[in-house]
Enzyme design. Structure first.
Site, short mmCIF file in Angstrom:
data_model
loop_
_atom_site.label_atom_id
_atom_site.label_comp_id
_atom_site.label_asym_id
_atom_site.label_seq_id
_atom_site.Cartn_x
_atom_site.Cartn_y
_atom_site.Cartn_z
N ASP A 1 1.17 -1.04 0.10
CA ASP A 1 0.06 -0.10 -0.11
C ASP A 1 0.92 1.11 0.19
OD1 ASP A 1 -2.76 1.69 0.39
OD2 ASP A 1 -1.83 2.65 2.32
N GLU B 1 0.94 -0.49 -5.35
CA GLU B 1 0.27 0.70 -5.58
C GLU B 1 0.56 1.85 -5.30
OE1 GLU B 1 -3.66 3.10 -3.53
OE2 GLU B 1 -2.06 2.79 -1.94
#
Length: 722
Positions: A402, A455
């Protein structure tokens, strides 16, 4: 008595220097026990109930002692303690097992969790007897003292002082502490301040609010996925990857809005993913987190699977069931930041052991959280060992990392003057970049069947390039550019799309610069963005037709696929973690039709080699990209050998077209294999030929071409047969 005073005043780093057995100057053996909660203590034999000594209370502080002149060697013993309420209990004194009894388990950076945390160990005391217990170890180099507190000592911060040998790790073996015992660490800072009780950073299980207690965890699970874990190593880039992204707590709810347990998800989610034809499932973070509304993206217990839905072994059963069904499991993983909750890592030992000290580097203004100090060896080892832990202990198949962009840039979400440049005056965080490279090298070296996904929303170079090519080493990168451009295009009324054709075609300019995934994730259906069906323009029929055409386009565009739960049947409301998906909508034909389409697209994608070469320019050729007036795209998808060919035609207006001619890659017959406008999907059922025959008529720069009737707002796919 100086050492005892240090223990009483919580400033001792070597309780074994005073507690336990010691030789006196007279060569007698003396036993010191500090139990301020006791009124009397008897010393018992280790393997019998015979009393071998009665201890004397020496001070009001709770120091008991006993001395033997006839003992020639150290011996093992138990303590029968009488408390002020008259109750008695028998314990094996931990201070007869000094640190020399337990060498640190052999480990390397990727297995730091085998050295720190709560570890089951056994201490031999006789030829036929060993004492089982838990060895606690916690890194707190700046602490003045550290104590283990738990339900086994009444949460009394005086009973179990830990020992440090100067390496920053505090250790203590406590006999008879077993699976299920609850504990925390009581840390006193160098200043003498007593800090809030800390959850074990390496805890395998953590209770929910309000206790947030660490729980000693000994897995009893026996895996049944041997064939999965030993499957041949393959080239995932040339395979279909269709990911179903899931928030476990809200996928489906029970009565009274209760979430399904891991075992209930095993029975319901696994067969659904299989039926829908997905190849992978991606779980929003399941590492323990205190605030439900963070969805797991503010984790406190990186080594603990959340106890909201069950036990660690029950979570393993869910993973096992996915593997036995042939589904890979990806987990969202958050190494970029962590919350400042008092029981967590923040200011852990009275200093910034885990976070950057300067808030210009250590505080994340967008998420109000702390940033790991990637320049510290222990922090890097902590994070890399955590990644390896999930792959090793839980058989996870991939990690989606993330917020990578926030790690790469020192000025991420910061204004001028709010960040500290690197040594060259730039905005790249060299320490974070080095960490990410080391992370990916460790994952791929130790787990060649697994992969990592970034990401990453910027144009940072080489995110999915190997580290030996000066890349970050990720296996894949989310294609946020494709996602943003495509969704902006889809939101527009079809009459205006002719002016925005370039927003669709631009993605092919860079489609093979990285190993891309096409994400329609949870982030696109929250915070007022509305659900996917809400983004589509037009009346009810057109909304669904747009969404069907978009899904056909997504599945035929190069790049692996990711879709958030609910998108597959046009979830009505914007997603909320507090409620279930709107499963009742499947009683409506349009919603059921979209679900059927996504299922068919998944099976088409996994069954057609021409769609699986989606990471290489050889798998894609434009036929027509400039018919902006009609908002039509036409392209070829093909296998590497070009013996498997598909023609894809996408019409992003509600106007059908009869007798539309496009170039063809070769002569032969082309059979219709999918039409998103088909009646079974809720489409108009506009007649389009089941078979096309290529003719030697030049078109779109090709020697050959086909003529077809194109349905409104649709994606049609034809397969070359001969």
């Amino acid at each position: 008595m100086d050492l005892f005073e240090d223990i009483v005043n919580a400033r001792c780093s070597d309780p074994f220097g005073f507690l336990g057995l010691h030789w006196t100057e007279e060569k007698d053996l003396k036993l010191n026990v500090w139990r301020p909660d006791a009124v009397a203590i008897d010393v018992l034999a280790i393997d019998a109930d015979s009393v071998i000594g009665k201890m004397n209370l020496n001070t009001d502080s709770g120091l008991f002692s006993c001395q033997w002149s006839d003992k020639k060697t150290f011996f093992h013993y138990r303590l029968r303690i009488t408390f002020s309420d008259g109750n008695t209990a028998t314990f094996v004194d931990p201070y007869q097992f000094n640190q020399a009894t337990f060498a640190d388990p052999e480990h390397h950076k990727a297995t730091l969790y085998q050295k720190e945390g709560a570890l089951f160990q056994s201490a031999p005391v006789t030829d036929s007897l060993a004492i089982d217990g838990t060895r606690f170890a916690v890194y707190a180099p700046a602490a003045r003292s550290v104590y283990v507190v738990g339900d086994f000592n009444g949460w009394d911060g005086r009973i179990h002082p830990m020992s440090s040998n100067g390496d920053g790790v505090w250790r203590l073996f406590i006999p008879d502490v077993r699976d299920g015992a609850k504990y925390k660490f009581e840390i006193r800072a160098k200043s003498g301040d007593l800090l809030p009780h800390r959850t074990d950073p390496f805890a395998k299980r953590i209770e929910q609010f309000p206790s947030f207690a660490s729980v000693v965890q000994e897995s009893q699970y026996h895996w049944n996925d041997e064939s999965w874990m030993s499957r041949p190593i393959s080239d995932i880039y040339e395979e279909a990857v269709s990911i179903y992204e899931v928030h476990l707590g809200s996928w489906r709810k029970k009565e009274h809005n209760e979430s399904l347990t891991y075992l209930e998800l095993k029975e319901q989610l696994v067969p659904y993913v299989v039926e829908m034809g997905y190849t992978h499932v991606e779980l929003l973070p399941v590492m323990e987190y205190p605030f439900d509304g963070s969805w797991g993206y503010q984790p406190v217990g990186l080594f603990a699977v959340t106890s909201r839905y069950g036990t660690p072994d029950e979570f393993k059963a869910l993973i096992d069931a996915f593997h036995q069904a042939g589904i890979s499991v990806i987990m969202d993983w958050v190494p970029a930041h962590f919350p400042s909750d008092s029981h967590g890592l923040a200011n852990f030992d009275g200093t910034h052991q885990y976070e950057y000290e300067d808030p210009k580097k250590g505080w994340h203004p967008e998420w109000n959280s702390l940033i790991y100090d990637f320049g510290k060896e222990h922090v890097v080892d902590f994070l890399i060992s955590n990644a390896n832990f999930w792959l090793e202990e839980y058989h996870i198949d991939g990690l989606r990392v993330d917020a990578v962009a926030s790690m790469l840039y020192l000025d991420y979400s910061r204004e001028d003057g709010e960040w500290i440049p690197n040594v060259h005056g730039g905005n790249h965080n060299y320490e974070a970049i080095a960490f990410l490279k080391q992370l990916n090298e460790t994952v791929y070296l130790n787990h060649p069947r697994c992969f990592t996904v970034a990401e990453e929303s910027t144009a940072f170079s080489g995110v999915s390039k190997p580290t030996y090519m000066d890349g970050l080493g990720f296996g894949f990168k989310w294609n946020m550019g494709w996602m943003n451009d495509t969704l902006e295009y889809m939101k527009k009324d079809p009459i205006h799309r002719q002016y925005h054709q370039g927003e669709l075609t631009f993605s092919m300019v860079y489609a093979f610069n990285e190993q891309f995934m096409l994400p329609i994730s949870h982030d696109e259906v929250v915070h007022g963005k509305g659900s996917m069906i809400d983004k589509m323009p037009g009346d009810g029929w057109q909304k669904f037709a747009n969404l069907r055409a978009f899904n056909g386009y997504m599945f035929t565009h190069p790049g692996k696929k990711l879709n958030f739960m609910g998108n597959e049947f046009a979830q009505g409301q914007e997603w909320s973690h507090t409620r279930s998906l709107d499963w009742h909508l499947l009683d409506i034909d349009y919603h059921k039709g979209l679900q059927t389409l996504v299922k068919d697209l998944n099976h088409l994608y996994t069954g057609e080699p021409a769609l699986q070469l989606d990471h290489d320019y050889q798998g894609f050729e434009w036929l027509s990209y400039d018919d902006s007036q009609n908002s039509i795209l036409a392209y070829v998808r093909q296998s590497k050998a070009k013996d498997e060919l598909l023609i894809v035609v996408v019409n992003f207006t509600p106007t059908p077209h009869k007798g539309y001619r496009i170039g063809a890659p070769k002569l032969g017959r082309y059979d219709l294999i999918l039409n998103t406008d088909a009646s079974i999907y809720g489409g108009s059922g506009f007649h389009t030929a089941q078979t096309l025959e290529a003719e030697s008529i030049e078109n779109h720069g090709r020697n050959d071409s086909v003529m077809l009737d194109i349905p409104p707002l649709s994606t049609v796919i034809y397969k070359w047969k001969s």
